[in-house]
Design a protein around this motif. Structure first.
Motif, PDB file in Angstrom:
ATOM      1  N   PHE A   1      97.406   3.495 -46.420  1.00 41.52           N
ATOM      2  CA  PHE A   1      98.070   3.477 -44.783  1.00 41.52           C
ATOM      3  C   PHE A   1      96.484   2.905 -44.017  1.00 41.52           C
ATOM      4  O   PHE A   1      96.845   2.353 -43.411  1.00 41.52           O
ATOM      5  N   ILE A   2      95.476   3.235 -44.140  1.00 41.51           N
ATOM      6  CA  ILE A   2      94.639   3.410 -43.325  1.00 41.51           C
ATOM      7  C   ILE A   2      93.922   2.573 -43.897  1.00 41.51           C
ATOM      8  O   ILE A   2      93.613   1.803 -43.467  1.00 41.51           O
ATOM      9  N   LYS A   3      94.000   1.957 -44.928  1.00 34.88           N
ATOM     10  CA  LYS A   3      93.329  -0.119 -45.614  1.00 34.88           C
ATOM     11  C   LYS A   3      94.351  -0.429 -44.693  1.00 34.88           C
ATOM     12  O   LYS A   3      93.902  -1.628 -43.987  1.00 34.88           O
ATOM     13  N   ALA A   4      95.779  -0.495 -44.638  1.00 33.49           N
ATOM     14  CA  ALA A   4      96.513  -1.701 -44.179  1.00 33.49           C
ATOM     15  C   ALA A   4      96.282  -1.813 -42.049  1.00 33.49           C
ATOM     16  O   ALA A   4      96.436  -2.755 -41.995  1.00 33.49           O
ATOM     17  N   VAL A   5      96.568   0.018 -41.910  1.00 31.06           N
ATOM     18  CA  VAL A   5      95.966  -0.213 -40.564  1.00 31.06           C
ATOM     19  C   VAL A   5      95.015  -1.045 -39.860  1.00 31.06           C
ATOM     20  O   VAL A   5      94.624  -1.700 -38.992  1.00 31.06           O
ATOM     21  N   LEU A   6      93.532  -0.528 -41.219  1.00 35.90           N
ATOM     22  CA  LEU A   6      92.247  -1.414 -40.473  1.00 35.90           C
ATOM     23  C   LEU A   6      92.477  -2.753 -40.601  1.00 35.90           C
ATOM     24  O   LEU A   6      91.547  -3.924 -40.048  1.00 35.90           O
ATOM     25  N   ALA A   7      93.197  -3.410 -42.281  1.00 30.53           N
ATOM     26  CA  ALA A   7      93.169  -5.043 -41.846  1.00 30.53           C
ATOM     27  C   ALA A   7      93.785  -5.614 -40.512  1.00 30.53           C
ATOM     28  O   ALA A   7      94.340  -6.485 -40.340  1.00 30.53           O
ATOM     29  N   ILE A   8      95.062  -4.413 -39.990  1.00 29.50           N
ATOM     30  CA  ILE A   8      95.555  -5.131 -38.710  1.00 29.50           C
ATOM     31  C   ILE A   8      95.197  -5.508 -38.190  1.00 29.50           C
ATOM     32  O   ILE A   8      94.682  -5.938 -37.149  1.00 29.50           O
ATOM     33  N   ALA A   9      93.351  -4.437 -38.102  1.00 26.00           N
ATOM     34  CA  ALA A   9      92.900  -3.962 -36.829  1.00 26.00           C
ATOM     35  C   ALA A   9      92.315  -5.036 -36.872  1.00 26.00           C
ATOM     36  O   ALA A   9      91.808  -6.746 -36.044  1.00 26.00           O
ATOM     37  N   GLU A  10      91.842  -5.411 -37.846  1.00 27.16           N
ATOM     38  CA  GLU A  10      90.688  -7.052 -38.294  1.00 27.16           C
ATOM     39  C   GLU A  10      90.929  -7.894 -38.291  1.00 27.16           C
ATOM     40  O   GLU A  10      90.857  -8.802 -36.806  1.00 27.16           O
ATOM     41  N   GLU A  11      92.416  -7.884 -38.363  1.00 28.92           N
ATOM     42  CA  GLU A  11      93.507  -9.356 -37.904  1.00 28.92           C
ATOM     43  C   GLU A  11      93.141  -9.476 -36.539  1.00 28.92           C
ATOM     44  O   GLU A  11      92.832 -10.973 -36.139  1.00 28.92           O
ATOM     45  N   ARG A  12      93.235  -8.694 -35.772  1.00 28.26           N
ATOM     46  CA  ARG A  12      93.061  -9.088 -34.545  1.00 28.26           C
ATOM     47  C   ARG A  12      92.243  -8.865 -34.176  1.00 28.26           C
ATOM     48  O   ARG A  12      91.737  -8.597 -32.766  1.00 28.26           O
ATOM     49  N   LYS A  13      91.102  -8.636 -34.832  1.00 28.61           N
ATOM     50  CA  LYS A  13      89.587  -9.076 -34.427  1.00 28.61           C
ATOM     51  C   LYS A  13      89.394  -7.866 -33.043  1.00 28.61           C
ATOM     52  O   LYS A  13      88.473  -8.061 -31.918  1.00 28.61           O
ATOM     53  N   PHE A  14      89.805  -6.592 -33.298  1.00 31.72           N
ATOM     54  CA  PHE A  14      89.334  -5.142 -32.840  1.00 31.72           C
ATOM     55  C   PHE A  14      88.289  -4.821 -34.285  1.00 31.72           C
ATOM     56  O   PHE A  14      88.120  -4.944 -35.191  1.00 31.72           O
ATOM     57  N   LYS A  15      87.674  -4.035 -32.388  1.00 30.11           N
ATOM     58  CA  LYS A  15      86.368  -2.769 -32.984  1.00 30.11           C
ATOM     59  C   LYS A  15      87.404  -1.905 -33.141  1.00 30.11           C
ATOM     60  O   LYS A  15      88.224  -1.342 -32.485  1.00 30.11           O
ATOM     61  N   VAL A  16      86.966  -0.680 -34.547  1.00 25.91           N
ATOM     62  CA  VAL A  16      87.638   0.825 -34.568  1.00 25.91           C
ATOM     63  C   VAL A  16      87.097   1.905 -33.810  1.00 25.91           C
ATOM     64  O   VAL A  16      85.914   1.109 -35.010  1.00 25.91           O
ATOM     65  N   VAL A  17      87.253   3.060 -33.869  1.00 26.50           N
ATOM     66  CA  VAL A  17      86.551   3.605 -33.440  1.00 26.50           C
ATOM     67  C   VAL A  17      87.452   5.561 -34.384  1.00 26.50           C
ATOM     68  O   VAL A  17      88.453   4.854 -33.733  1.00 26.50           O
ATOM     69  N   PRO A  18      86.962   5.693 -35.198  1.00 22.29           N
ATOM     70  CA  PRO A  18      87.716   6.339 -35.858  1.00 22.29           C
ATOM     71  C   PRO A  18      87.454   8.005 -34.917  1.00 22.29           C
ATOM     72  O   PRO A  18      85.988   8.623 -35.281  1.00 22.29           O
ATOM     73  N   THR A  19      88.185   8.374 -34.147  1.00 23.98           N
ATOM     74  CA  THR A  19      87.926   9.856 -33.780  1.00 23.98           C
ATOM     75  C   THR A  19      88.289  10.921 -34.639  1.00 23.98           C
ATOM     76  O   THR A  19      88.379  12.212 -34.358  1.00 23.98           O
ATOM     77  N   HIS A  20      89.670  10.763 -35.754  1.00 25.78           N
ATOM     78  CA  HIS A  20      90.580  11.379 -36.368  1.00 25.78           C
ATOM     79  C   HIS A  20      89.005  12.102 -37.135  1.00 25.78           C
ATOM     80  O   HIS A  20      89.123  10.654 -38.287  1.00 25.78           O
ATOM     81  N   PRO A  21      88.745  13.366 -38.082  1.00 22.36           N
ATOM     82  CA  PRO A  21      88.208  13.743 -39.022  1.00 22.36           C
ATOM     83  C   PRO A  21      88.798  12.371 -40.045  1.00 22.36           C
ATOM     84  O   PRO A  21      87.735  12.460 -40.857  1.00 22.36           O
TER      85      PRO A  21
ATOM     86  N   VAL B   1      90.480   9.924 -40.437  1.00 24.84           N
ATOM     87  CA  VAL B   1      89.782   8.841 -40.873  1.00 24.84           C
ATOM     88  C   VAL B   1      88.040   8.582 -40.525  1.00 24.84           C
ATOM     89  O   VAL B   1      87.621   7.739 -41.481  1.00 24.84           O
ATOM     90  N   ALA B   2      87.090   9.330 -39.932  1.00 25.85           N
ATOM     91  CA  ALA B   2      85.963   8.833 -40.159  1.00 25.85           C
ATOM     92  C   ALA B   2      85.518   9.494 -41.719  1.00 25.85           C
ATOM     93  O   ALA B   2      84.845   9.137 -41.847  1.00 25.85           O
ATOM     94  N   HIS B   3      85.641  10.398 -41.973  1.00 23.24           N
ATOM     95  CA  HIS B   3      85.742  10.424 -44.252  1.00 23.24           C
ATOM     96  C   HIS B   3      86.303   9.401 -44.781  1.00 23.24           C
ATOM     97  O   HIS B   3      84.771   9.353 -45.675  1.00 23.24           O
ATOM     98  N   PHE B   4      87.483   8.571 -44.146  1.00 23.36           N
ATOM     99  CA  PHE B   4      87.360   7.344 -44.900  1.00 23.36           C
ATOM    100  C   PHE B   4      86.512   6.321 -44.436  1.00 23.36           C
ATOM    101  O   PHE B   4      85.914   5.660 -45.592  1.00 23.36           O
ATOM    102  N   PHE B   5      86.048   6.401 -43.587  1.00 23.80           N
ATOM    103  CA  PHE B   5      84.606   5.401 -43.647  1.00 23.80           C
ATOM    104  C   PHE B   5      83.753   5.543 -44.126  1.00 23.80           C
ATOM    105  O   PHE B   5      82.772   4.751 -44.810  1.00 23.80           O
ATOM    106  N   ARG B   6      83.536   6.873 -43.940  1.00 22.01           N
ATOM    107  CA  ARG B   6      82.260   7.646 -44.742  1.00 22.01           C
ATOM    108  C   ARG B   6      82.316   7.259 -46.113  1.00 22.01           C
ATOM    109  O   ARG B   6      80.855   6.820 -46.911  1.00 22.01           O
ATOM    110  N   LYS B   7      82.977   7.349 -47.083  1.00 23.12           N
ATOM    111  CA  LYS B   7      83.685   6.913 -48.121  1.00 23.12           C
ATOM    112  C   LYS B   7      84.069   5.689 -48.553  1.00 23.12           C
ATOM    113  O   LYS B   7      83.706   5.292 -50.029  1.00 23.12           O
TER     114      LYS B   7
END
Length: 93
Positions: free
Chosen positions: A51-71, A73-79
């Protein structure tokens, strides 16, 4: 996986067997702040990561930068360092 962008409630959502999986967001300029992740406790971690990967794909498609404020989601970015290109300049996790 079908993801609905509920702009009225400012959340991405998808229906699962165990209930609704929701990620709340806030928009500021061209940044997407991922603020909350709501899911049932019996939901599989792999499904949440998909689900997080799909949301990030939507953000990439819309050319948004992503700020993960939920722990989680931040953990997902680290992994998954391949998604670090979506972070705005100056954000390190």
């Amino acid at each position: 996986m079908e993801i609905k962008d509920n702009q009225l409630l400012r959340q991405f959502e998808t229906q699962t067997d165990s209930g609704l999986l929701v990620m709340e967001y806030a928009m500021q300029e061209r940044k997407l702040f991922l603020t909350k992740l709501h899911h049932s406790e019996e939901l599989d971690l792999d499904y949440i990561n998909d689900f997080i990967k799909a949301v990030l794909a939507i953000a990439e498609e819309r050319k948004f930068k992503v700020v993960p404020t939920h722990p989680k989601v931040a953990h997902f970015f680290r992994k998954n360092p391949i998604y670090k290109e979506l972070l705005p300049p100056g954000i390190k996790l």
